[in-house]
Design a protein around this motif. Sequence first.
Motif, PDB file in Angstrom:
ATOM      1  N   GLN A  44       0.853  -1.173   0.000  1.00 20.44           N
ATOM      2  CA  GLN A  44       0.000   0.000   0.000  1.00 20.44           C
ATOM      3  C   GLN A  44       0.894   1.228   0.000  1.00 20.44           C
ATOM      4  OE1 GLN A  44      -1.817  -1.102   3.795  1.00 20.44           O
ATOM      5  NE2 GLN A  44      -3.807  -0.875   2.824  1.00 20.44           N
ATOM      6  N   ASP A  45       0.544   2.193  -0.818  1.00 22.98           N
ATOM      7  CA  ASP A  45       1.257   3.470  -0.814  1.00 22.98           C
ATOM      8  C   ASP A  45       0.232   4.542  -0.510  1.00 22.98           C
ATOM      9  OD1 ASP A  45       2.752   5.771  -1.248  1.00 22.98           O
ATOM     10  OD2 ASP A  45       3.881   4.876  -2.888  1.00 22.98           O
ATOM     11  N   LEU A  46       0.338   5.107   0.671  1.00 26.12           N
ATOM     12  CA  LEU A  46      -0.637   6.084   1.135  1.00 26.12           C
ATOM     13  C   LEU A  46      -0.085   7.510   1.080  1.00 26.12           C
ATOM     14  CD1 LEU A  46      -1.762   3.991   4.231  1.00 26.12           C
ATOM     15  CD2 LEU A  46      -2.874   4.097   1.998  1.00 26.12           C
ATOM     16  N   GLY A  47       0.835   7.752   0.167  1.00 25.40           N
ATOM     17  CA  GLY A  47       1.426   9.082   0.043  1.00 25.40           C
ATOM     18  C   GLY A  47       2.713   9.192   0.814  1.00 25.40           C
ATOM     19  N   ARG A  51       3.604   0.604   2.776  1.00 28.91           N
ATOM     20  CA  ARG A  51       3.674  -0.626   3.563  1.00 28.91           C
ATOM     21  C   ARG A  51       3.814  -1.803   2.619  1.00 28.91           C
ATOM     22  NH1 ARG A  51      -0.845  -4.089   5.593  1.00 28.91           N
ATOM     23  NH2 ARG A  51      -0.030  -5.192   7.402  1.00 28.91           N
ATOM     24  N   PHE A  52       4.769  -2.674   2.927  1.00 31.61           N
ATOM     25  CA  PHE A  52       5.021  -3.877   2.136  1.00 31.61           C
ATOM     26  C   PHE A  52       4.931  -5.068   3.083  1.00 31.61           C
ATOM     27  CE2 PHE A  52       7.215  -0.227   0.490  1.00 31.61           C
ATOM     28  CZ  PHE A  52       6.853  -0.211  -0.845  1.00 31.61           C
ATOM     29  N   PHE A  72       7.686   2.219   5.124  1.00 31.14           N
ATOM     30  CA  PHE A  72       8.489   3.300   4.560  1.00 31.14           C
ATOM     31  C   PHE A  72       7.769   4.621   4.786  1.00 31.14           C
ATOM     32  CE2 PHE A  72       9.590   5.607   0.420  1.00 31.14           C
ATOM     33  CZ  PHE A  72      10.690   6.227   0.965  1.00 31.14           C
ATOM     34  N   ASP A  73       8.329   5.451   5.645  1.00 33.83           N
ATOM     35  CA  ASP A  73       7.808   6.783   5.922  1.00 33.83           C
ATOM     36  C   ASP A  73       8.692   7.766   5.164  1.00 33.83           C
ATOM     37  OD1 ASP A  73       7.063   9.247   6.926  1.00 33.83           O
ATOM     38  OD2 ASP A  73       7.349   8.709   9.027  1.00 33.83           O
ATOM     39  N   ARG A  74       8.143   8.418   4.164  1.00 34.88           N
ATOM     40  CA  ARG A  74       8.925   9.378   3.363  1.00 34.88           C
ATOM     41  C   ARG A  74       9.383  10.556   4.220  1.00 34.88           C
ATOM     42  NH1 ARG A  74       5.237   7.142  -0.314  1.00 34.88           N
ATOM     43  NH2 ARG A  74       6.336   6.109  -2.028  1.00 34.88           N
TER      44      ARG A  74
END
Length: 188
Positions: A44-47, A51-52, A72-74
């Motif tokens: 999921q890519d929530l912006g 999450r993988f 992964f928190d950008r």
Amino acid sequence: MQKRVFILTVLIGLLLTGCATKPQLVVPQQITHNQHTYTLATQQDLGNLARFFYLEPGERVEQWKSAVEVLFDRNPMQVSLEERIALRQRVYRNTGVKQFKLQQQQDTLYSFVIYEPTVKNNDWQVDVAKGKGIAGCGFVQYQYSLKIPKTKKLRHMKNEKVIRYLKKYVVEKEMQRVKQVAWQWTCA
């Protein structure tokens, strides 16, 4: 006139490129943890957060025994490790999670969480994680999760005793494994 059009085109191009490009974590299709192979099951890519979720063959997202998760928190707000720890402590306390530990060692965050069984989830769950910031990319957390069924032995133990048992025989062992995981995460 042509010069203005060229400069305007370059500026629009830079603006669009700057808006369209956000760091992307390079993730493999498979991860090996403790001699078990986990395959990417969902992502999921929530912006700002991606999450993988990896599972062993034959397991499903709705029902699994062990899993590997990469978060992964950008990190566009440039949250420090100390701020991240304080935020997580607050979230765990507010959601009723009693058994957790967050520890910073240099530039790395190590943590564990023990979730007690609930009406919806009948098993104990232990999450052990290692997280680091990647310059120009964001914060990455590698997490191993293990569900421990309420066996006959565990059912007859009080929760305090089960927690001591899980800390000694699951958390300590898995934390050593997570600490030894090679840090392979990069951004594209």
